[in-house]
Structure formats: C-alpha cells, structure tokens
Scaffold this motif. Sequence first.
Motif, mmCIF file in Angstrom:
data_model
loop_
_atom_site.group_PDB
_atom_site.id
_atom_site.type_symbol
_atom_site.label_atom_id
_atom_site.label_comp_id
_atom_site.label_asym_id
_atom_site.label_seq_id
_atom_site.Cartn_x
_atom_site.Cartn_y
_atom_site.Cartn_z
ATOM 1 N N THR A 148 0.848 -1.184 0.000
ATOM 2 C CA THR A 148 0.000 0.000 0.000
ATOM 3 C C THR A 148 0.884 1.234 0.000
ATOM 4 O O THR A 148 1.820 1.331 0.801
ATOM 5 C CB THR A 148 -0.906 0.018 1.240
ATOM 6 O OG1 THR A 148 -1.745 -1.141 1.222
ATOM 7 C CG2 THR A 148 -1.778 1.260 1.266
ATOM 8 N N PRO A 149 0.643 2.197 -0.894
ATOM 9 C CA PRO A 149 1.473 3.407 -0.919
ATOM 10 C C PRO A 149 1.483 4.100 0.436
ATOM 11 O O PRO A 149 0.453 4.188 1.120
ATOM 12 C CB PRO A 149 0.794 4.274 -1.983
ATOM 13 C CG PRO A 149 0.079 3.301 -2.863
ATOM 14 C CD PRO A 149 -0.378 2.209 -1.954
ATOM 15 N N ASP A 150 2.646 4.587 0.824
ATOM 16 C CA ASP A 150 2.803 5.278 2.104
ATOM 17 C C ASP A 150 2.437 6.745 1.924
ATOM 18 O O ASP A 150 3.283 7.635 1.930
ATOM 19 C CB ASP A 150 4.239 5.132 2.610
ATOM 20 C CG ASP A 150 4.407 5.727 4.006
ATOM 21 O OD1 ASP A 150 3.377 5.913 4.687
ATOM 22 O OD2 ASP A 150 5.566 6.012 4.388
ATOM 23 N N ARG A 151 1.160 6.980 1.708
ATOM 24 C CA ARG A 151 0.667 8.339 1.489
ATOM 25 C C ARG A 151 -0.827 8.349 1.768
ATOM 26 O O ARG A 151 -1.465 7.296 1.865
ATOM 27 C CB ARG A 151 0.943 8.800 0.054
ATOM 28 C CG ARG A 151 0.439 7.869 -1.023
ATOM 29 C CD ARG A 151 0.381 8.565 -2.368
ATOM 30 N NE ARG A 151 -0.661 9.581 -2.386
ATOM 31 C CZ ARG A 151 -0.664 10.633 -3.201
ATOM 32 N NH1 ARG A 151 0.319 10.789 -4.052
ATOM 33 N NH2 ARG A 151 -1.644 11.514 -3.167
ATOM 34 N N PRO A 152 -1.438 9.530 1.908
ATOM 35 C CA PRO A 152 -2.879 9.586 2.172
ATOM 36 C C PRO A 152 -3.690 8.901 1.073
ATOM 37 O O PRO A 152 -3.258 8.794 -0.073
ATOM 38 C CB PRO A 152 -3.171 11.096 2.216
ATOM 39 C CG PRO A 152 -1.871 11.724 2.559
ATOM 40 C CD PRO A 152 -0.814 10.871 1.940
ATOM 41 N N VAL A 153 -4.865 8.452 1.448
ATOM 42 C CA VAL A 153 -5.751 7.783 0.497
ATOM 43 C C VAL A 153 -6.279 8.806 -0.504
ATOM 44 O O VAL A 153 -6.643 9.931 -0.149
ATOM 45 C CB VAL A 153 -6.924 7.115 1.244
ATOM 46 C CG1 VAL A 153 -7.938 6.541 0.264
ATOM 47 C CG2 VAL A 153 -6.395 6.029 2.162
ATOM 48 N N ASP A 154 -6.311 8.409 -1.780
ATOM 49 C CA ASP A 154 -6.853 9.269 -2.832
ATOM 50 C C ASP A 154 -8.318 8.915 -3.087
ATOM 51 O O ASP A 154 -8.726 7.757 -2.930
ATOM 52 C CB ASP A 154 -6.051 9.088 -4.124
ATOM 53 C CG ASP A 154 -4.647 9.654 -4.013
ATOM 54 O OD1 ASP A 154 -4.529 10.859 -3.761
ATOM 55 O OD2 ASP A 154 -3.680 8.885 -4.171
ATOM 56 N N PRO A 155 -9.110 9.896 -3.517
ATOM 57 C CA PRO A 155 -10.548 9.652 -3.747
ATOM 58 C C PRO A 155 -10.804 8.922 -5.066
ATOM 59 O O PRO A 155 -11.545 9.385 -5.932
ATOM 60 C CB PRO A 155 -11.134 11.068 -3.768
ATOM 61 C CG PRO A 155 -10.025 11.911 -4.316
ATOM 62 C CD PRO A 155 -8.750 11.316 -3.769
ATOM 63 N N SER A 178 6.967 12.801 -8.828
ATOM 64 C CA SER A 178 5.640 12.203 -8.621
ATOM 65 C C SER A 178 5.220 12.295 -7.166
ATOM 66 O O SER A 178 4.040 12.557 -6.867
ATOM 67 C CB SER A 178 5.637 10.740 -9.064
ATOM 68 O OG SER A 178 5.815 10.618 -10.448
ATOM 69 N N ASP A 179 6.153 12.087 -6.256
ATOM 70 C CA ASP A 179 5.827 12.123 -4.830
ATOM 71 C C ASP A 179 5.350 13.504 -4.390
ATOM 72 O O ASP A 179 4.635 13.637 -3.392
ATOM 73 C CB ASP A 179 7.030 11.698 -3.997
ATOM 74 C CG ASP A 179 7.320 10.202 -4.113
ATOM 75 O OD1 ASP A 179 6.426 9.469 -4.580
ATOM 76 O OD2 ASP A 179 8.440 9.786 -3.745
ATOM 77 N N SER A 184 1.099 0.041 -11.216
ATOM 78 C CA SER A 184 1.700 0.974 -12.168
ATOM 79 C C SER A 184 1.369 2.424 -11.854
ATOM 80 O O SER A 184 2.137 3.323 -12.194
ATOM 81 C CB SER A 184 1.237 0.638 -13.592
ATOM 82 O OG SER A 184 -0.153 0.815 -13.721
ATOM 83 N N LEU A 185 0.234 2.682 -11.211
ATOM 84 C CA LEU A 185 -0.108 4.056 -10.873
ATOM 85 C C LEU A 185 0.725 4.577 -9.707
ATOM 86 O O LEU A 185 0.760 5.790 -9.473
ATOM 87 C CB LEU A 185 -1.607 4.167 -10.557
ATOM 88 C CG LEU A 185 -2.526 4.011 -11.777
ATOM 89 C CD1 LEU A 185 -3.981 3.867 -11.351
ATOM 90 C CD2 LEU A 185 -2.366 5.186 -12.724
ATOM 91 N N GLY A 186 1.355 3.684 -8.994
ATOM 92 C CA GLY A 186 2.395 4.044 -8.037
ATOM 93 C C GLY A 186 1.972 4.989 -6.939
ATOM 94 O O GLY A 186 1.555 4.573 -5.860
ATOM 95 N N ALA A 187 2.069 6.287 -7.206
ATOM 96 C CA ALA A 187 1.853 7.285 -6.162
ATOM 97 C C ALA A 187 0.379 7.430 -5.790
ATOM 98 O O ALA A 187 0.066 8.083 -4.796
ATOM 99 C CB ALA A 187 2.403 8.639 -6.615
ATOM 100 N N ILE A 188 -0.527 6.856 -6.569
ATOM 101 C CA ILE A 188 -1.958 6.957 -6.259
ATOM 102 C C ILE A 188 -2.343 5.819 -5.319
ATOM 103 O O ILE A 188 -2.021 4.662 -5.553
ATOM 104 C CB ILE A 188 -2.799 6.911 -7.543
ATOM 105 C CG1 ILE A 188 -2.537 8.163 -8.379
ATOM 106 C CG2 ILE A 188 -4.279 6.778 -7.223
ATOM 107 C CD1 ILE A 188 -3.263 8.193 -9.698
ATOM 108 N N ASN A 189 -3.049 6.169 -4.267
ATOM 109 C CA ASN A 189 -3.486 5.206 -3.256
ATOM 110 C C ASN A 189 -5.008 5.119 -3.301
ATOM 111 O O ASN A 189 -5.708 5.882 -2.639
ATOM 112 C CB ASN A 189 -3.017 5.651 -1.865
ATOM 113 C CG ASN A 189 -3.253 4.588 -0.805
ATOM 114 O OD1 ASN A 189 -3.605 3.451 -1.109
ATOM 115 N ND2 ASN A 189 -3.061 4.957 0.451
#
Length: 758
Positions: free
Chosen positions: A432-439, A730-731, A456-461
């Motif tokens: 799971t990406p280490d970032r806030p959840v995306d809508p 991207s980050d 592949s979307l990587g930065a999207i959570n």
Amino acid sequence: MTASTPLPGSAAAPPPRSEVEGLEVGRRLGLDAPAMVVLPTGDGWHPSEVVEAAWDRIRALPTDRVVVKAQVPGLVHKTEAGAIRVVSKDAQAIIDTLSTMVSRGLPGDPVGFLVQAFLPHDSGMAGEVLLSARRDREFGWAVTLGPGGTLTEFWAEGLGADGGPIHLSPGAFDREWTARALRFRPWVRLLTEGVRGQGGSVALETLLDLLATLSERLIEDSELRRSGLIEAEFNPVAFPDGVPTALDAVVRYEDPHSGSLRPGVPGELEPARDLSPFLSPERIAIAGVSGRGMNPGRIILRNTLAEGFPAERLRVVKPGGGTVDGCACVDSPMEAGRPVDLLVLAIPADGATEAVEAACRDGTARGIVLIPGGLGETARSEDRVVAIRHALELAHRTRGWAPAINGGNCLGVRSKDGPVDTLFIPRHKLPTPDRPVDPVAIVSQSGAFAVARVSSLGAINPRVVATVGNQLDVTVGEYAEVLAADPNIEVIAAYVEGFEDGDGLRFLEAVRGARARGKCVVLYRAGRSRSGKEASASHTASIAGEYDLTRALASASGALIAESIGEFDDLVRLSVALRDRPVAGQGLAAVSNAGFECVALADHCEPLHLTPLGPETVERVSRALEVAGVVGITRATNPMDLTPMTGAGGFCEVVEAMLQDPSVAAGVVGCVPLTGAIETLEASDGHTEDLTRSDGLAARLGALWARTTRPWVMVVDSGSRYDPFARALSDSGLPVFRHADRAVQALARYLVWRRAGN
C-alpha cells in the motif's frame, strides 16, 4: 397487359413484419415517408393482374417515376439482391420490373411488392443518412445516425470512430453535445453545408430536432415500447424540401410476453443494491484459510488484518476450533451468531457452490466474495451458476432477501473504508502506498488488470479497488452507481470486457450522475474486434458493435474514454492530480531543456495551441535567461527551449513565469535530465549530485507545483537511471510522463473533456 411467371408459393410464408409497418414506426418516431401502393402476392399471382387492379392508386402517386421494391423477409441489402428499381410511372414498365425480379430469382420468397413515389434528392453522403433505433442487450435503446445508402458500412469504416456514425442513448440526449459531435464529422458538413457554396440538403438544426424527437418518443411512447420492437432501421433517410423522409425501413420484434425484453430507458432497472458488505463490513468470515501455509485464504486474512480490521470481528471458517493469526475459528458461518456482513469463499468451485446455497438457505451473510473460478467461464461450469442463481431466487422468495455476490473468478475488493482487503496478492508484492488515500475507485472485471493498475499508478493510493470477475450477481454498473454517489470518491476508473443485460444502461446513468456531481469516470472497454458485429442482421449491427456503442454512449454520457491501457493510466493520473485545478481555455505553455521536445510538443499539442507570450512574460523570461547565462543562446518564446545549460533556478523561474501568463491555461514542462547543469541523480560515491537537495530541481519543481493553480504536467525522458528523479517529482503530486508526445496528448484529452463539462 401480358401475363408472366407465377410467383413461387409465397402465400404459405408466415406473415412477416413488413416495410410498410416499418415506415409506420418511422412516422411514430418523427419521420415522413413517400406515398406508396402495396401489391399483394399469393397463389396464381401475375404481375399484369396485380398492377391492373392497383393502377388507379399507382397513377395517383404524385411523381413521374416510382420505386419498385420486393418485400423479402430478412432482406436488408435490396440493391445487391436486385430487389429494388426506379422506373417510369408506366404500367408496362412496372409489370416488366416485377417479372424480371421474379424470373431472375430473389434471395427468398417475396411477401409483397411496394410501388413508392420517387422523391428526387441528393444521393450518398450529400443527401442520405442512416437512422436507427436498436434495443441493445447491454445499453437498452441506442440511436445511430450515420452516412446512408448502399455504402453505409464502407463509409463508417473509412471515416473511423470519431468521424463516422454517431451513437446516442435516448435517456442521455444532450442537444449541445450532439451538435458538437455532428459538426466534427465531415459527412455531416457535406450533408448540411454542401461543397463549394452548393448548399446542403438539410439544416443541422433539423437533424438535431429529429434526434431529439426520436429520443423522446422512444422513452415516452409506451405502446411502442410494449410492442416488443427491438430494432427500427431507416436507410436511407433523405431530405426532400428539407423534410426527413424514410425511403426504406426494416423493423424487428421480439415476443413482449416472453419476459426477455431488454431494458430500454432509464427507470426500467431496479436501483443498485447496498454494497456496504463489500465496502465497509462490520463482521467478516473467511473460508479456505490454511493454518500452515500461505494459500489465497490466508493471504486474504493477513491483508485484511494489515488494513486494520479488528481480529475480534473476523472469523475463520475452519472446523476444529482454535485461532489463525489471532482470529477465532468456527465450524461454519452459522456459529458467528447473527449474519456476517461479508463471507469470503476462497475454496474450490464445488465447495463454494454448496457454501453459497447454505448461506442463502440459512441467511448467514449479507454479502459474499466468491473467489474461485469454474463458475461460468466454460460450458461445464454452467451448472454451478444455475445452482447459485436458483439459491438466490429461492432466498428472495422465502426470506425476502438474499446475499449479494461479488464474483466468481475474482480477486474481490480492497476498501480503505472497510477496512478490508480480499485481494489475494501478498503485501510484499503489492504494498500500500505510504501516502494519504486518494478519492479514487478502480472497478474492473479483471483482477489482474486491477492490481496491475494499482502497481503501475504508483503514487496513487485508491480508496476502493473492486474486481467483479464473472459478474454472476453484482455488476460493474452497480458499483459505478454506488460509487458515483459516494462523497469520498471523485474518480472512478473502470475496466469492462462486457456488461450484463441492461447493466450498460445502468453504467451510463452512473456516469451521468458522476458528471453532474463534478466527478470523473475513466473507461477502458476491452474487446473491439469486428467479430462482435452481427453484420448480416442489419446495416446498424454492422457499424455499431459492442465497442463502438460503449465508446460512443459512454462518451456522450460524460465518461473519459481511454483508447489504450497506457492512456487509461495517463487519464486516471491526470484526473486525480488536476481535479481541483481550474481549466480556463486551451492555450498551452511548453518548456523544455531539449530542442527535440519543444518540437514534439508543438507537433502533438492539438487541439490545444501554443499561445503567444504577453509582453510582461517575455520580459520576465528574458531576465531569467540573462541571469542563467543563456540569453545569447535562446530567447523568450513558446515553446521555450531552455537548452541543457540552464540551471535549476533559471529553469523554475521560466516555468513559473510562463504558467502565470494570462493567455496560458495549462503547461507541459520537459526535462531531459542528463545535463550536468541540474542535479537529477541520487547521491553516490561516483559523483557529487544529490537530487534531494532543497535547492535542486526536484525540490524546486515540487514547491512550484504546490503554489500554482493551473494544470501542468512534467516529462522526464530518460532511462531507468533517472527513475528516482521521476519518482521524486511524482511524490510531490506532479503528474510525470516519460515521453513528451504522450504527455501533451493525454493532457489535451483531459482538458477538452473538462471544458466540455463546464
């Protein structure tokens, strides 16, 4: 008058739906038709006798020439079959024509002949269209307007998806969108404007009025809907004196009492069910968990626990008692007490079928994720599907409700709101990406497609990843409908191989609902080969296959259509990153430190355009170039070639100046990172660069992204050595592409879609 060969025993043929009836349907839908006389057939039939009997009516037809047609059931292509001719309104000419048609042989027994008034009009794309309404299995009513006449299929294929026929859903008819779509098509311009000052056959407003009327009557004419009509095709429709007139018609029906009528318009489908058992369950049971190894059930258990689901509200269906990973084992879901919200069946298909039947009988679960395959993919597995559906129907009859089933042959659902994760992919394979959840919600028939996109979307959570597999029960359209109304979801990314009956119509309604709420639905429809088109059924079927309809109807409803998997990723990425940035126009600013990228951006930016820079911007950019020491090498222009000699400070100053120009609506910024003037490598003993420096290009561009409001994207064209630089950008939230042409094309697609909704 002379006698001719009797017609072979057509009187015994069953009464078909005639062209006369088809033209009457056309009148109900807003079309005119030529005056006509029907000539019957039967035993002892002779052309001279039927013409003589009808001659007073034929003579009263208001034209000097007439069209003679053989009415052969199922015959669509009359011209090729020799079943239509234009002759003078002369009795002998008509008799000779009938005799020739019969003696040369027709592809079937005629059930009658028509003699129609010949209406002079321009032929081909200059004056004829095809207009049809077809009740599609997936989408209900679909309206098609395209080039008409004998070359319908030829022109449709030659003009392509964006220039050929237009397909509309009556329930989503939008006059403004339809006008834009029609104006774009060359055949419409020829039809409405003519060539070199020679006026067209019909006004664009007349076409729009016709489509609006037809759409309205398909929805509101209850008698027409109850009749069992599944297709009405008018080809050609001509425009004598500007009046839309059907010159030929084909209609098809199905039995209205068979119970198999396909949904036609919004309101004919039940609302989507409550999907909270999959998205936010309170109590979960998992069957098929190994106590020793890491099988799919055990992976699902650990993934769900890792998401944060409490172990005390999770049961493992495993006889013998004890615990697995801190979760209590029970002999069956019945032992969990009241019904669990979610039962996950990660067991073989035969056992899963029995478990579903038991859950339906005992009411032990509100929702079931059915993991195994062997449930409908092959003819051999159909018995299991029949058994499950029978169990669902029985539960509805006896209890008033039945569990909703997600699957089979699926990975199930990951929902951050659950929190639940039934994707049986180990966490070290799909962290799971280490970032806030995306809508963002990903809804996919294919589990592999879904997890590949997450990776592949990587930065999207994503907040939700739902895979529906065979859609044995819960469908793509139901998920789309529920998620479109979810305030925590702003982007729905959908992958569809095929909709269930009527579910395409539900999906279109969900897209319209999402669009009305300012949300984005990105759709990739797989399966676009011509093999799916029933070319023999009608002209419409041959030019409106499943992919054509999906693409056109979803686009008209407001979806953003991806033409490839790569474009799907690009559009999802842009929909997330740019969703809060206003789109004020189509003026583009292009900046790069490489001349070839400037050329590529200029070559591929349409329908965006490289806007001239204002005097204040030119002055500001010129100062930055002077400070950077490159003023004698390049100059302020758009596209802006910074050359490889410009350092991080000058680079970012120029980008910011151009993004703030009043005529600029969006930007593309390219960086070929191999130049020594900027630090684009991770720290290493082999050099002195460190891309993480606070005054480096990555940090400066990230800060610029945070303080700007206009939409812009980044291009990093290079090899894998520069992946960390691209990731750093991207980050920070920047949408990053690896090729300039792909970046500007995706940006243009997204911005045009955004502007169309404003």
